[in-house]
Design an enzyme around this catalytic site. Structure first.
Site, PDB file in Angstrom:
ATOM      1  N   HIS A 178       0.814  -1.218   0.000  1.00  8.54           N
ATOM      2  CA  HIS A 178       0.000   0.000   0.000  1.00  8.54           C
ATOM      3  C   HIS A 178       0.855   1.279   0.000  1.00  8.54           C
ATOM      4  CE1 HIS A 178       0.491   0.094   4.411  1.00  8.54           C
ATOM      5  NE2 HIS A 178       0.081   1.338   4.371  1.00  8.54           N
ATOM      6  N   ASP A 235       7.858  -6.923   8.474  1.00  6.86           N
ATOM      7  CA  ASP A 235       6.605  -6.163   8.390  1.00  6.86           C
ATOM      8  C   ASP A 235       6.779  -4.864   7.597  1.00  6.86           C
ATOM      9  OD1 ASP A 235       3.841  -5.722   9.219  1.00  6.86           O
ATOM     10  OD2 ASP A 235       4.620  -4.128  10.504  1.00  6.86           O
ATOM     11  N   HIS A 240       7.635  -2.191   2.386  1.00  2.43           N
ATOM     12  CA  HIS A 240       7.405  -0.747   2.250  1.00  2.43           C
ATOM     13  C   HIS A 240       8.704   0.049   2.094  1.00  2.43           C
ATOM     14  CE1 HIS A 240       3.482  -1.971   3.326  1.00  2.43           C
ATOM     15  NE2 HIS A 240       3.576  -1.862   4.630  1.00  2.43           N
ATOM     16  N   LYS A 331       7.884   1.048  16.035  1.00  2.00           N
ATOM     17  CA  LYS A 331       6.593   1.317  16.665  1.00  2.00           C
ATOM     18  C   LYS A 331       6.849   2.071  17.965  1.00  2.00           C
ATOM     19  CE  LYS A 331       4.290  -1.656  13.967  1.00  2.00           C
ATOM     20  NZ  LYS A 331       3.961  -1.104  12.659  1.00  2.00           N
TER      21      LYS A 331
HETATM   22  C1  BG6 Z   1       1.408  -2.235   7.477  1.00  3.12           C
HETATM   23  C2  BG6 Z   1       2.135  -2.859   8.634  1.00  3.12           C
HETATM   24  O1  BG6 Z   1       1.726  -2.895   6.288  1.00  3.12           O
HETATM   25  O2  BG6 Z   1       1.775  -0.859   7.368  1.00  3.12           O
HETATM   26  C3  BG6 Z   1       1.828  -2.110   9.907  1.00  3.12           C
HETATM   27  O3  BG6 Z   1       1.733  -4.218   8.765  1.00  3.12           O
HETATM   28  C4  BG6 Z   1       2.114  -0.642   9.754  1.00  3.12           C
HETATM   29  O4  BG6 Z   1       2.590  -2.639  10.995  1.00  3.12           O
HETATM   30  C5  BG6 Z   1       1.444  -0.082   8.506  1.00  3.12           C
HETATM   31  O5  BG6 Z   1       1.644   0.022  10.909  1.00  3.12           O
HETATM   32  C6  BG6 Z   1       1.881   1.338   8.244  1.00  3.12           C
HETATM   33  O6  BG6 Z   1       1.095   1.891   7.233  1.00  3.12           O
HETATM   34  P1  BG6 Z   1       0.805   3.458   7.181  1.00  3.12           P
HETATM   35  O7  BG6 Z   1       0.039   3.627   5.909  1.00  3.12           O
HETATM   36  O8  BG6 Z   1       0.026   3.791   8.399  1.00  3.12           O
HETATM   37  O9  BG6 Z   1       2.143   4.139   7.167  1.00  3.12           O
END
Ligand code: BG6
Length: 484
Positions: A178, A235, A240, A331
C-alpha cells in the site's frame, strides 16, 4: 483545486474475506469514497464472500457500519451511501469446500471487468484460485489482488508465487504494497523524472547519504501474535521501505510503464549488498509509566522480535557506490513521521570565511503527515556585518500548494483498487521483485537468529535504541530528529 476523476470501466469485484478487518477498515470504505467521487460506475458491483452465514441485507448493514466508522462525517451522504449499498452483494462461501461457489458464479455478469480481492490468509490463496477456475468464475481477463505478507521468507514467497502462477498469469496478479499507493510516494517519481533539477546530482558524486524513516506511534497490541512472528524487518523493511529505497535509487525507466518501472526497481534490489551485523540495530519498546511494553502486547515474555530496526544499506552499482542508505522504522516512537532525506555533499571549495554557519543541502520528502517537500538551502544571514551564512528551508506543503484538503486525497487502497480495474500494474509488485527482496532479507534475519541476538530495549515515546544513534555517529553523521 478539484482533482480530475476519470471513471473506470464497470466491474464485478469479489472480496474474499469480505467480513474481515481489512475489508471493513480500508477496502469497502475506500470503494464508497470512489463511488462518491464518481469514479466507480453505477453498473459496478461488489460482492463480499466469507464463511459467515449472512444474508445480503445483513452484509449491507455491516458495510454501512464500516462506512460510518471509517469515513469522515462530512464525506458521508445518506443518499449516496444507500445507492452504494444497493450495489453490494454477499455470498457465504467455503474456500476449502464446494459450498457457495455456484451461487458466486451466478452472480457474476458478462462483459465487465472481474476482479477478486484475496483479503484472506495466504494459506487459502491456492484453494480460492483453484475453485475460481474449476467453477468457471475466473477467465483469462480476470484479475486477482493479494495482500502482504507475501511469504515470510524466500521459500514461502516462491511457493505462493508458484500457487498463483498455476492458475493466473503474472499480468493478472496484483500484489499490493500500500506504500506504492500513497500520493507522496508516487511523487518521488514525479520529482525525480519530471524535473531536470535533481537528476544530474542524483548520484554518489553529489549525494552524501540518504535517510529513510518510517516512525510510528502505534504499538502492536491487538495484532501481537502476527507481529511477533514478523517483526519490523519483515513487516516494514522487506516491503514498504524497500519500495521507497527503490524509487529513490532506481535508474530512470524508459517510460512510465509497469514493466519498465518494475525492471528498474528489480535491478536496485539485486544490487543491494548483504548487510553486516554491525550495521544493524534492533530494538523492542518498553512500557512507559505503567503501560504495557512489547512483550506484554505480543504476549510472548521471551520474545526476541524487533519492533524497531535501523540498517545501513549499500547499493553496489555505479550510481550509488559510496553513498549509504540509512533505514529506520519502529513502533511506539516519539512521533508519527515518515520521510526521506537526501543529504548532498558540501561544495568542493568555500569562498566564504564563515565555516560556522555551513550546512549541507538536504532535500526532504515528507511522506506523512503534512505531506510535502523541503529543500534546505544556504543563504546570507540578513543585515549588515559581513557575509554570514545561514540555512533556511524552501518548504512546500502539498495541501497548501494545491489547495487540497487531506480528506480529498484518495487513500492508498482506493487508488490501488482503481488501478486494478484499469489494468495498470505499475504500482504493484511483480513476483520476481518480491522474491529478490526476500533473497536480500533472509540472510540478514538468519544472521541475527544464528548469533542469538536479542533486540535492545528502548523507551516508548523515544527515538529508538541508543545504538541506532551510534550507527550514524560512527560515520560522522546523525539522524534527523523525529518530529511531526
Ligand atoms: C502495514 C504494517 O503494512 O503498514 C503495519 O503491517 C504498519 O505494521 C502499517 O503500521 C503502516 O502503514 P501506514 O500507511 O500507516 O504508514
Amino acid at each position: 483545486m478539484v482533482s480530475r476523476v476519470i471513471p473506470v470501466d464497470s466491474f464485478d469485484l469479489v472480496v474474499f474475506g469480505g467480513t474481515g478487518d481489512l475489508a471493513r477498515r480500508k477496502i469497502l470504505p475506500g470503494l464508497y469514497r470512489r463511488f462518491l467521487a464518481g469514479q466507480m460506475t453505477a453498473e459496478s458491483r461488489i460482492i463480499g464472500a466469507a464463511r459467515a452465514d449472512l444474508t445480503e441485507e445483513a452484509y449491507r448493514a455491516m458495510v454501512g457500519e464500516a462506512i460510518d466508522e471509517f469515513v469522515p462525517k462530512d464525506r458521508r451522504d445518506a443518499a449516496v451511501i444507500a445507492e452504494f449499498l444497493a450495489r453490494i452483494g454477499y455470498v457465504s462461501i467455503d474456500a476449502k469446500g464446494s459450498a457457495g461457489w455456484d451461487v458466486l458464479r451466478d452472480k457474476m455478469r458478462p462483459n465487465v471487468v472481474r476482479a477478486f480481492y484475496f483479503s484472506v490468509a495466504p494459506a487459502l490463496f491456492g484453494d480460492i484460485a483453484e475453485r475460481l477456475h474449476s467453477n468457471q468464475i475466473a477467465d483469462a481477463w480476470s484479475r486477482i489482488v493479494v495482500e502482504k505478507p507475501f511469504g515470510r521468507d524466500l521459500a514461502s514467497a516462491k511457493a505462493l508465487n508458484a500457487v498463483l502462477a498455476s492458475h493466473f498469469n503474472e499480468g493478472q496478479i496484483y500484489r499490493i504494497d500500500h506504500y506504492l499507493g500513497k500520493e507522496t510516494v508516487q511523487n518521488l517519481m514525479a520529482v525525480r523524472f519530471a524535473n531536470i533539477l535533481f537528476e544530474p546530482l542524483w548520484k554518489s558524486e553529489y549525494i552524501d547519504h540518504v535517510q529513510i524513516t518510517v516512525a510510528e506511534t502505534v504499538d502492536v497490541s491487538g495484532r501481537g501474535a502476527y507481529y511477533d512472528k514478523s517483526g519490523a524487518m519483515r513487516d516494514m523493511v522487506q516491503n514498504h521501505m524497500m519500495q521507497l529505497l527503490c524509487l529513490i535509487a532506481m535508474e530512470p525507466p524508459y517510460h512510465f510503464d509497469p514493466d519498465a518501472v518494475r525492471d528498474e526497481k528489480l535491478k536496485v534490489i539485486r544490487a543491494l549488498e548483504p548487510v553486516k551485523p554491525e550495521d544493524i540495530v534492533r530494538g523492542q519498546y518498553l512500557g512507559a509509566k505503567g503501560e504495557a511494553g512489547y512483550v506484554q502486547h505480543s504476549e510472548n515474555p521471551a520474545s526476541r522480535t524487533e519492533s524497531y530496526i535501523a540498517l545501513k544499506v549499500n547499493i553496489a552499482n555505479w550510481r550509488w557506490k559510496g553513498t549509504p542508505f540509512y533505514l529506520r522504522t519502529g513502533k511506539k516512537m516519539r512521533a508519527r513521521a515518515s520521510e526521506i532525506a537526501i543529504t548532498f555533499k558540501e561544495p568542493p571549495h568555500s569562498i566564504f570565511d564563515d565555516a560556522k554557519g555551513w550546512k549541507e543541502n538536504v532535500l526532504v520528502i515528507r511522506l506523512q503527515p503534512n505531506e510535502g517537500m523541503e529543500l534546505m538551502m544556504m543563504i546570507k544571514e540578513p543585515g549588515p556585518g559581513g557575509m554570514r551564512l545561514m540555512q533556511v528551508p524552501l518548504d512546500m506543503a502539498f495541501a497548501d500548494a494545491l489547495g487540497v484538503e487531506a480528506e480529498d486525497v484518495p487513500d492508498a487502497y482506493e487508488r490501488l483498487i482503481m488501478d486494478v480495474i484499469r489494468g495498470n500494474q505499475t504500482l504493484f509488485m511483480r513476483g520476481d521483485e518480491v522474491e529478490a527482496a526476500w533473497a536480500w532479507t533472509d540472510p540478514i534475519i538468519q544472521g541475527w537468529e544464528a548469533r542469538g541476538e536479542r533486540p535492545q530495549s528502548y523507551d516508548a515515546g523515544s527515538s529508538g535504541p541508543e545504538d541506532a544513534l551510534m550507527l550514524m555517529h560512527r560515520d560522522g553523521r546523525r539522524w534527523r530528529e523525529i518530529k511531526e
